[in-house]
Write a protein that holds these residues in place. Structure first.
Motif, PDB file in Angstrom:
ATOM      1  N   PHE A  31       5.241  14.871   0.659  1.00 30.79           N
ATOM      2  CA  PHE A  31       3.787  14.984   0.735  1.00 30.79           C
ATOM      3  C   PHE A  31       3.069  13.638   0.774  1.00 30.79           C
ATOM      4  CE2 PHE A  31       4.926  19.207  -0.554  1.00 30.79           C
ATOM      5  CZ  PHE A  31       4.027  19.994   0.144  1.00 30.79           C
ATOM      6  N   HIS A  32       3.673  12.598   0.238  1.00 35.55           N
ATOM      7  CA  HIS A  32       2.946  11.335   0.126  1.00 35.55           C
ATOM      8  C   HIS A  32       3.714  10.122   0.656  1.00 35.55           C
ATOM      9  CE1 HIS A  32       0.235  13.597  -2.426  1.00 35.55           C
ATOM     10  NE2 HIS A  32       1.267  13.933  -3.204  1.00 35.55           N
ATOM     11  N   GLY A  33       5.008  10.261   0.874  1.00 35.88           N
ATOM     12  CA  GLY A  33       5.845   9.116   1.229  1.00 35.88           C
ATOM     13  C   GLY A  33       5.394   8.350   2.451  1.00 35.88           C
ATOM     14  N   SER A  34       5.095   9.049   3.525  1.00 39.51           N
ATOM     15  CA  SER A  34       4.708   8.382   4.773  1.00 39.51           C
ATOM     16  C   SER A  34       3.416   7.580   4.610  1.00 39.51           C
ATOM     17  CB  SER A  34       4.557   9.427   5.881  1.00 39.51           C
ATOM     18  OG  SER A  34       4.143   8.820   7.069  1.00 39.51           O
ATOM     19  N   ALA A  35       2.421   8.171   3.988  1.00 38.83           N
ATOM     20  CA  ALA A  35       1.139   7.481   3.798  1.00 38.83           C
ATOM     21  C   ALA A  35       1.301   6.277   2.872  1.00 38.83           C
ATOM     22  CB  ALA A  35       0.102   8.448   3.230  1.00 38.83           C
ATOM     23  N   LEU A  36       2.094   6.436   1.802  1.00 38.63           N
ATOM     24  CA  LEU A  36       2.307   5.328   0.869  1.00 38.63           C
ATOM     25  C   LEU A  36       3.075   4.185   1.538  1.00 38.63           C
ATOM     26  CD1 LEU A  36       3.230   7.396  -2.320  1.00 38.63           C
ATOM     27  CD2 LEU A  36       1.208   5.940  -2.053  1.00 38.63           C
ATOM     28  N   LEU A  37       4.086   4.533   2.334  1.00 39.33           N
ATOM     29  CA  LEU A  37       4.886   3.506   3.008  1.00 39.33           C
ATOM     30  C   LEU A  37       4.041   2.725   4.010  1.00 39.33           C
ATOM     31  CD1 LEU A  37       7.676   2.251   3.318  1.00 39.33           C
ATOM     32  CD2 LEU A  37       8.182   3.982   5.037  1.00 39.33           C
ATOM     33  N   GLN A  38       3.228   3.427   4.773  1.00 40.71           N
ATOM     34  CA  GLN A  38       2.357   2.739   5.735  1.00 40.71           C
ATOM     35  C   GLN A  38       1.348   1.839   5.025  1.00 40.71           C
ATOM     36  OE1 GLN A  38       0.710   5.727   8.300  1.00 40.71           O
ATOM     37  NE2 GLN A  38       2.703   6.273   9.148  1.00 40.71           N
ATOM     38  N   ARG A  42       1.244  -2.294   5.425  1.00 35.44           N
ATOM     39  CA  ARG A  42       0.033  -3.028   5.820  1.00 35.44           C
ATOM     40  C   ARG A  42      -0.302  -4.098   4.791  1.00 35.44           C
ATOM     41  NH1 ARG A  42      -1.936   2.067   7.177  1.00 35.44           N
ATOM     42  NH2 ARG A  42      -3.180   2.148   5.279  1.00 35.44           N
ATOM     43  N   ARG A  43      -0.219  -3.744   3.513  1.00 35.42           N
ATOM     44  CA  ARG A  43      -0.542  -4.697   2.447  1.00 35.42           C
ATOM     45  C   ARG A  43       0.460  -5.845   2.384  1.00 35.42           C
ATOM     46  NH1 ARG A  43      -4.749  -4.870  -1.121  1.00 35.42           N
ATOM     47  NH2 ARG A  43      -5.737  -2.867  -1.306  1.00 35.42           N
ATOM     48  N   LEU A  44       1.700  -5.583   2.830  1.00 35.41           N
ATOM     49  CA  LEU A  44       2.770  -6.588   2.771  1.00 35.41           C
ATOM     50  C   LEU A  44       3.002  -7.243   4.133  1.00 35.41           C
ATOM     51  CD1 LEU A  44       5.171  -4.585   0.458  1.00 35.41           C
ATOM     52  CD2 LEU A  44       3.897  -6.652  -0.142  1.00 35.41           C
ATOM     53  N   GLU A  45       1.991  -7.203   4.968  1.00 36.59           N
ATOM     54  CA  GLU A  45       1.998  -7.868   6.274  1.00 36.59           C
ATOM     55  C   GLU A  45       3.184  -7.452   7.143  1.00 36.59           C
ATOM     56  OE1 GLU A  45       1.823 -11.971   5.173  1.00 36.59           O
ATOM     57  OE2 GLU A  45      -0.255 -11.813   4.499  1.00 36.59           O
ATOM     58  N   GLY A  46       3.486  -6.164   7.122  1.00 40.71           N
ATOM     59  CA  GLY A  46       4.527  -5.626   7.994  1.00 40.71           C
ATOM     60  C   GLY A  46       5.942  -5.743   7.466  1.00 40.71           C
ATOM     61  N   ASP A  47       6.127  -6.173   6.237  1.00 41.15           N
ATOM     62  CA  ASP A  47       7.470  -6.300   5.664  1.00 41.15           C
ATOM     63  C   ASP A  47       7.921  -4.924   5.161  1.00 41.15           C
ATOM     64  OD1 ASP A  47       9.791  -6.839   4.258  1.00 41.15           O
ATOM     65  OD2 ASP A  47       9.009  -8.701   3.371  1.00 41.15           O
ATOM     66  N   TRP A  48       8.617  -4.205   6.022  1.00 41.60           N
ATOM     67  CA  TRP A  48       9.006  -2.828   5.718  1.00 41.60           C
ATOM     68  C   TRP A  48      10.030  -2.754   4.588  1.00 41.60           C
ATOM     69  CZ3 TRP A  48       6.584   1.449   7.273  1.00 41.60           C
ATOM     70  CH2 TRP A  48       5.657   1.305   8.314  1.00 41.60           C
ATOM     71  N   HIS A  49      10.862  -3.767   4.461  1.00 35.90           N
ATOM     72  CA  HIS A  49      11.852  -3.745   3.377  1.00 35.90           C
ATOM     73  C   HIS A  49      11.164  -3.810   2.010  1.00 35.90           C
ATOM     74  CE1 HIS A  49      15.231  -3.973   6.059  1.00 35.90           C
ATOM     75  NE2 HIS A  49      14.658  -4.974   6.699  1.00 35.90           N
ATOM     76  N   ARG A  50      10.220  -4.727   1.885  1.00 37.40           N
ATOM     77  CA  ARG A  50       9.486  -4.803   0.617  1.00 37.40           C
ATOM     78  C   ARG A  50       8.624  -3.565   0.419  1.00 37.40           C
ATOM     79  NH1 ARG A  50       6.652 -10.132   1.179  1.00 37.40           N
ATOM     80  NH2 ARG A  50       5.264  -9.315  -0.401  1.00 37.40           N
ATOM     81  N   GLU A  52       9.374  -0.527   1.373  1.00 38.26           N
ATOM     82  CA  GLU A  52      10.266   0.530   0.894  1.00 38.26           C
ATOM     83  C   GLU A  52      10.612   0.322  -0.581  1.00 38.26           C
ATOM     84  OE1 GLU A  52      13.457   0.193   3.686  1.00 38.26           O
ATOM     85  OE2 GLU A  52      12.474   1.484   5.149  1.00 38.26           O
ATOM     86  N   ASP A  53      10.821  -0.938  -0.964  1.00 34.45           N
ATOM     87  CA  ASP A  53      11.092  -1.231  -2.374  1.00 34.45           C
ATOM     88  C   ASP A  53       9.906  -0.827  -3.251  1.00 34.45           C
ATOM     89  OD1 ASP A  53      13.573  -2.236  -1.699  1.00 34.45           O
ATOM     90  OD2 ASP A  53      12.946  -4.345  -1.811  1.00 34.45           O
TER      91      ASP A  53
END
Length: 194
Positions: A31-38, A42-50, A52-53
Motif C-alpha cells: 500500500f505504501h512502498g512505491s510512494a515511499l521509495l519514490q 527524490r530526497r536522496l538525489e536519485g540514489d536508489w540504493h540509499r 531502499e535502505d
C-alpha cells in the motif's frame, strides 16, 4: 480514501497479536512502498540504493508500532512519510558532520598481503608449473627455488651449463604464458629505473 487503497484492495486491519511480521510488512509495502521509495529517491538525489535502505528502516520502525498502525490505511501515510523524511535528514546531517570520504588513488592499488592471497597464488603457480615439461620444471626448481647457480645446477643435473641457461629461459617463458592464461599478469619494471 485515495485511489491507491480502494475498498476492494483493503486488507482487514492487522492486529499485532493476530498477524505476523511478514503479513504486516507485505501490506505496508503493497500500500505504501512505491510512494515511499519514490519520495526517498527524490530526497536522496536519485540514489536508489540509499532510498531502499531508508524504506527498509521505515518498515522496521513501522513494525515496532504495529499495534498502532494499520499498514493498509491511508491514515498511516503521514506517519510513514515523516519517519522517512527524518531518516533522510539524519543521514544527510551525519554525512555533513564527518569529513568527506575520499580515496587515495595510490592506496587503492597497493597490494594487501594475506594468507588467502598467498595460498591462491601458490595454487595457480602450482597448476601452471604442471603445464611445463619435466626438464623445464626441474631446472626452475634448482635455479629459482633452491637458489643454485647455473654451474651448480648443471653439475647436479649432469648437463652442460648452456643447456641449463637454455632450459631456464624457455621454462620461464612457458611459465609466464601459463600464468598469463590463468589471469596472473606480471608487472613490468622500467629497465632504466633503479
Amino acid at each position: 480514501m485515495s485511489a491507491s487503497a480502494s475498498t476492494e484492495d483493503r486488507i482487514p486491519c492487522p492486529h499485532t497479536a493476530e498477524v505476523g511480521p511478514d503479513e504486516f510488512l507485505r501490506a505496508l509495502y503493497r500500500f505504501h512502498g512505491s510512494a515511499l521509495l519514490q519520495f526517498a529517491a527524490r530526497r536522496l538525489e536519485g540514489d536508489w540504493h540509499r532510498a531502499e535502505d531508508a524504506l527498509q528502516e521505515v518498515a522496521i520502525r513501522a513494525w515496532h508500532h504495529a499495534g498502532e498502525l494499520d499498514p493498509t490505511a491511508d491514515s498511516a501515510r503521514p506517519w510513514l512519510f515523516t519517519v522517512l523524511r527524518n531518516l533522510v535528514i539524519d543521514g544527510h546531517r551525519a554525512r555533513q558532520a564527518r569529513p568527506p570520504e575520499t580515496g587515495d588513488p595510490e592506496l587503492a592499488h597497493l597490494p594487501v598481503s594475506d594468507d588467502v592471497d598467498h595460498l591462491l597464488t601458490s595454487q595457480v603457480l602450482f597448476e601452471a608449473l604442471r603445464d611445463l615439461r619435466p626438464p623445464q620444471r626441474e631446472v626452475l626448481l634448482h635455479v629459482h627455488y633452491l637458489g643454485r647457480s647455473v654451474n651448480q645446477t648443471a653439475k647436479v643435473l649432469g648437463v652442460p651449463p648452456g643447456t641449463v641457461k637454455s632450459r631456464t629461459y624457455y621454462a620461464a617463458r612457458a611459465l609466464r604464458e601459463a600464468l598469463h592464461s590463468r589471469g596472473l599478469h606480471s608487472v613490468r619494471r622500467d629497465r632504466g629505473a633503479g
